[in-house]
Design an enzyme around this catalytic site. Structure first.
Site, mmCIF file in Angstrom:
data_model
loop_
_atom_site.group_PDB
_atom_site.id
_atom_site.type_symbol
_atom_site.label_atom_id
_atom_site.label_comp_id
_atom_site.label_asym_id
_atom_site.label_seq_id
_atom_site.Cartn_x
_atom_site.Cartn_y
_atom_site.Cartn_z
ATOM 1 N N ASP A 141 61.848 -96.543 34.727
ATOM 2 C CA ASP A 141 61.120 -95.424 35.334
ATOM 3 C C ASP A 141 60.150 -94.870 34.289
ATOM 4 O O ASP A 141 60.287 -93.737 33.817
ATOM 5 C CB ASP A 141 62.112 -94.359 35.797
ATOM 6 N N HIS A 171 75.144 -98.383 37.369
ATOM 7 C CA HIS A 171 75.153 -99.810 37.090
ATOM 8 C C HIS A 171 75.083 -100.005 35.574
ATOM 9 O O HIS A 171 75.015 -99.017 34.820
ATOM 10 C CB HIS A 171 74.006 -100.532 37.814
ATOM 11 N N GLU A 172 75.067 -101.262 35.152
ATOM 12 C CA GLU A 172 75.079 -101.581 33.724
ATOM 13 C C GLU A 172 73.929 -100.894 32.971
ATOM 14 O O GLU A 172 74.087 -100.480 31.823
ATOM 15 C CB GLU A 172 75.049 -103.122 33.555
ATOM 16 N N HIS A 220 72.636 -97.906 33.529
ATOM 17 C CA HIS A 220 73.062 -96.541 33.194
ATOM 18 C C HIS A 220 74.054 -96.555 32.031
ATOM 19 O O HIS A 220 73.999 -95.718 31.137
ATOM 20 C CB HIS A 220 73.767 -95.891 34.389
ATOM 21 N N GLY A 278 73.828 -91.037 39.835
ATOM 22 C CA GLY A 278 75.086 -91.694 40.201
ATOM 23 C C GLY A 278 74.872 -93.104 40.727
ATOM 24 O O GLY A 278 73.808 -93.695 40.575
HETATM 25 O O1 PAF Z 1 66.100 -91.381 37.165
HETATM 26 C C1 PAF Z 1 66.883 -90.673 37.844
HETATM 27 O O2 PAF Z 1 67.995 -91.085 38.169
HETATM 28 C C2 PAF Z 1 66.433 -89.309 38.293
HETATM 29 O O3 PAF Z 1 65.083 -89.292 38.593
HETATM 30 C C3 PAF Z 1 66.808 -88.176 37.309
HETATM 31 C C4 PAF Z 1 66.107 -88.359 35.979
HETATM 32 C C5 PAF Z 1 68.306 -88.160 37.104
HETATM 33 C C6 PAF Z 1 66.377 -86.826 37.869
HETATM 34 O O4 PAF Z 1 66.982 -86.563 39.093
#
Ligand code: PAF
Length: 280
Positions: free
Chosen positions: A149, A33-34, A36, A30
């Protein structure tokens, strides 16, 4: 767009979609931002049904980390996801995901030990566990993650392969602000001074790339140059600067083939990460 809060209801919907078209999942915590939204749009392009999960997963935070203060704004996320074209927001409570007696964890050996795993022990076990649960709840054919990530993406890809999930892992390029800072929900923690200094992470990665393209093959030299730049151009405290292979994420001494260059830097209480993949 529906908001679904129970595992049973989400599984019922996913089972109802079977045979009707591809299901795409974008797992998030949650405070979107852009970056996501780019993942959601990628899922939209490749799937008939798009589920975005919003769950701040307590088991991937260490005892001294920011689980409680992690930014949350469901009303805003919901508006953004409606316009990005999600079909379902899966938004479970902690009790729904981890009911009393929960005792099963997914541990991807080795890949989660170095880089961020060193200063965040247990983090990737928490990530792999929640993502495995989400895969079993949503039954997606594809799941979309961001390259920022990188270690997380590698861990999840290995987990999906090792445990024979039928989910293909799609990794999208890191979304960046105009000055190069990788987009992150945690950027809101930065003071104006820290925000001004934070793009040094990206600049140090560009420096690494330049040195490698110019022929430097000694990882120690490249890492030292990156560290010098971060120290000279910011007040950030370096957690790590590392170069690893893109299979087992083991540190390399000599740069050969494809390497992941990654770093983590603390600005006050905020820890920022960034990375790039370079082919020598
Ligand atoms: O990257 C994230 O936001 C989190 O690590 C994820 C993949 C949703 C797991 O909780």
């Amino acid at each position: 767009m529906r908001v679904v809060r129970s595992v049973a209801a989400m599984q019922r919907i996913a089972l109802g979609w079977r045979g009707k078209g591809r299901v795409g999942l974008v797992p998030t915590m949650g405070f979107l931002h852009e970056g996501h939204l780019q993942l959601v749009r990628a899922a939209r392009r490749q799937s008939r049904f798009v589920v975005v999960s919003i769950f701040v997963n307590p088991i991937q935070f260490g005892p001294k980390e920011d689980f409680r203060r992690y930014p949350r704004d469901f009303a805003r996320d919901r508006r953004l996801l409606a316009s990005a074209g999600a079909d379902v927001i899966f938004y479970p409570s902690v009790e729904e995901m981890y009911p009393a007696g929960f005792a099963t964890f997914v541990d991807v050996e080795r890949l989660g030990d170095g880089l961020c795993g060193k200063s965040r022990p247990g983090h990737f076990r928490g990530v792999a566990t929640v993502v495995a649960k989400l895969f079993n709840i949503v039954l997606p054919e594809i799941a979309v993650f961001g390259a920022k990530d990188a270690q997380q993406a590698f861990v999840i890809r290995r987990m999906a392969r090792d445990l024979c999930f039928h989910t293909r892992i799609v990794i999208m390029p890191t979304a960046r602000e105009k000055d190069g800072l990788a987009m992150s929900s945690r950027n809101v923690y930065l003071t104006p001074e820290q925000r001004a200094e934070a793009p040094v992470l990206h600049r140090s990665l560009l420096l690494a790339r330049r040195l490698i393209v110019q022929g430097e093959r000694r990882a120690a030299r490249v890492k030292a140059a990156m560290r010098r730049m971060v120290r000279r151009e910011s007040g950030g405290r370096i957690d790590y600067v590392e170069m690893v292979d893109t299979d087992e994420l083991r540190p390399v001494k000599t740069i050969k083939g494809e390497v992941l260059v990654a770093l983590a830097v603390h600005f006050g209480k905020t820890r920022l990460i960034d990375n790039t993949i370079v082919r020598a």
